[in-house]
Design an enzyme around this catalytic site. Structure first.
Site, PDB file in Angstrom:
ATOM      1  N   GLU A 165      95.935 -15.559   9.789  1.00 27.13           N
ATOM      2  CA  GLU A 165      96.192 -16.716  10.630  1.00 27.13           C
ATOM      3  C   GLU A 165      95.942 -17.974   9.817  1.00 27.13           C
ATOM      4  O   GLU A 165      95.389 -17.925   8.710  1.00 27.13           O
ATOM      5  CB  GLU A 165      95.337 -16.693  11.889  1.00 27.13           C
ATOM      6  CG  GLU A 165      93.856 -16.773  11.643  1.00 27.13           C
ATOM      7  CD  GLU A 165      93.045 -16.581  12.916  1.00 27.13           C
ATOM      8  OE1 GLU A 165      93.602 -16.154  13.938  1.00 27.13           O
ATOM      9  OE2 GLU A 165      91.838 -16.851  12.884  1.00 27.13           O
ATOM     10  N   HIS A 180      90.310 -19.720  16.752  1.00 26.75           N
ATOM     11  CA  HIS A 180      89.200 -19.294  15.922  1.00 26.75           C
ATOM     12  C   HIS A 180      88.616 -20.469  15.132  1.00 26.75           C
ATOM     13  O   HIS A 180      89.330 -21.387  14.741  1.00 26.75           O
ATOM     14  CB  HIS A 180      89.661 -18.214  14.934  1.00 26.75           C
ATOM     15  CG  HIS A 180      89.902 -16.896  15.592  1.00 26.75           C
ATOM     16  ND1 HIS A 180      90.704 -15.931  15.026  1.00 26.75           N
ATOM     17  CD2 HIS A 180      89.468 -16.360  16.749  1.00 26.75           C
ATOM     18  CE1 HIS A 180      90.745 -14.874  15.807  1.00 26.75           C
ATOM     19  NE2 HIS A 180      89.997 -15.113  16.862  1.00 26.75           N
TER      20      HIS A 180
END
Length: 296
Positions: free
Chosen positions: A213, A251
């Protein structure tokens, strides 16, 4: 074969007497995992009743649980403020694998217990803030749903929990040797590179899927490692192609600064290493199908 977790894995749950620990211990047991002990300081000598008449003893320390049951995997379900102490206790006991599910752990604490685990030379740490690890039909340590896939030739390493589940579901008819959710915090114990090498060494893993990511440079470093060390085909996906620059996305580690850490930059690095990269999870799954069909 599988990496780090197999039918010989005996799992203890740190925090099993809490709501989350108890719930997921039941799910692990229901999926066929061997959960042999719980650990909660001050509650040694108690036990927890689960479905189908299963009773699991609770011990006051990891060392006591290991001595009594032979446990070789710990899954940590303790509040963030106690996680550092719980992981260090498990490392001190010499347990080979610690899977830390807890989210919201202070980065300072993670840095300390991650370094402690690495220096021990005996404990593999996965997490924190991760869904855990599953070797389908063998064992499941964490919160990954066991029913969405079966055993097969694909190895999966992913920063994202939900994308771990999606990829396992999309390729459930083919199956996986092991799927590892390494977590999306800025510091994690087990890295993409650790998993890539483990899958390279596993004779039953024929293809590796790597999900990353935006943010940081873990995927770029993994790409460089693939170039030098990995011979098996690797399929990639990077979450965040549409993420706005400069914003933290989900995150704690997923923040982009300029061109550094963007999905496109990671895609370029991975493709330069020979990794086929999908722009969506479904596209990555389709690429994996095509590559496995060519190997057949």
């Amino acid at each position: 074969m599988a990496i780090w977790l197999n039918s010989d894995s005996l799992i203890l749950v740190q925090g099993m007497t809490g709501a989350e620990g108890r719930k997921h211990a039941q799910r692990m047991l229901s999926s066929g995992s061997k959960v042999v002990a719980g650990v909660t300081p001050g509650k040694g000598g108690q036990s927890v009743e689960f479905e189908d008449g299963v009773t699991v003893p609770v011990f006051g320390s990891v060392a006591e649980a290991m001595a009594a049951t032979g446990a070789n995997v710990s899954v940590v379900f303790v509040p963030a403020k106690f996680t550092r102490g719980a992981v260090i206790e498990a490392v001190d006991a010499g347990i080979p694998l610690v899977v830390c599910i807890t989210e919201g752990v202070p980065v300072k604490d993670t840095a300390e217990f991650n370094a402690y685990a690495q220096q021990s030379g005996t404990t593999q740490l996965i997490g924190p803030n991760c869904p855990g690890i599953i070797s389908p039909e063998l064992s499941n340590a964490g919160i990954i749903p066991a029913s969405i896939t079966g055993k097969g030739p694909i190895g999966l390493v992913s920063k994202s929990g939900t994308l771990t589940y999606q990829m396992m579901f999309e390729l459930g008819d083919i199956g996986f040797t092991t799927a590892v959710g390494i977590g999306g915090d800025p510091i994690v114990g087990t890295t993409h590179i650790d998993c890539l090498q483990a899958f390279e060494d596993d004779p039953e893993t024929e293809l590796i899927i790597m999900i990353g990511e935006i943010g940081g440079d873990a995927e770029e470093r993994a790409a460089a490692y693939i170039t030098e060390h990995i011979t098996k085909p690797v399929v990639g996906y990077v979450a965040g192609f549409t993420a706005p620059e400069g914003k933290t996305m989900g995150h704690a580690g997923a923040i982009v600064s300029g061109s550094s850490g963007t999905a496109e930059a990671k895609k370029v690095a991975m493709e330069a290493a020979g990794v086929r990269v999908g722009r969506t999870p479904s596209e990555a799954a389709q690429i994996a199908r095509e590559l496995l069909a060519k190997k057949a």
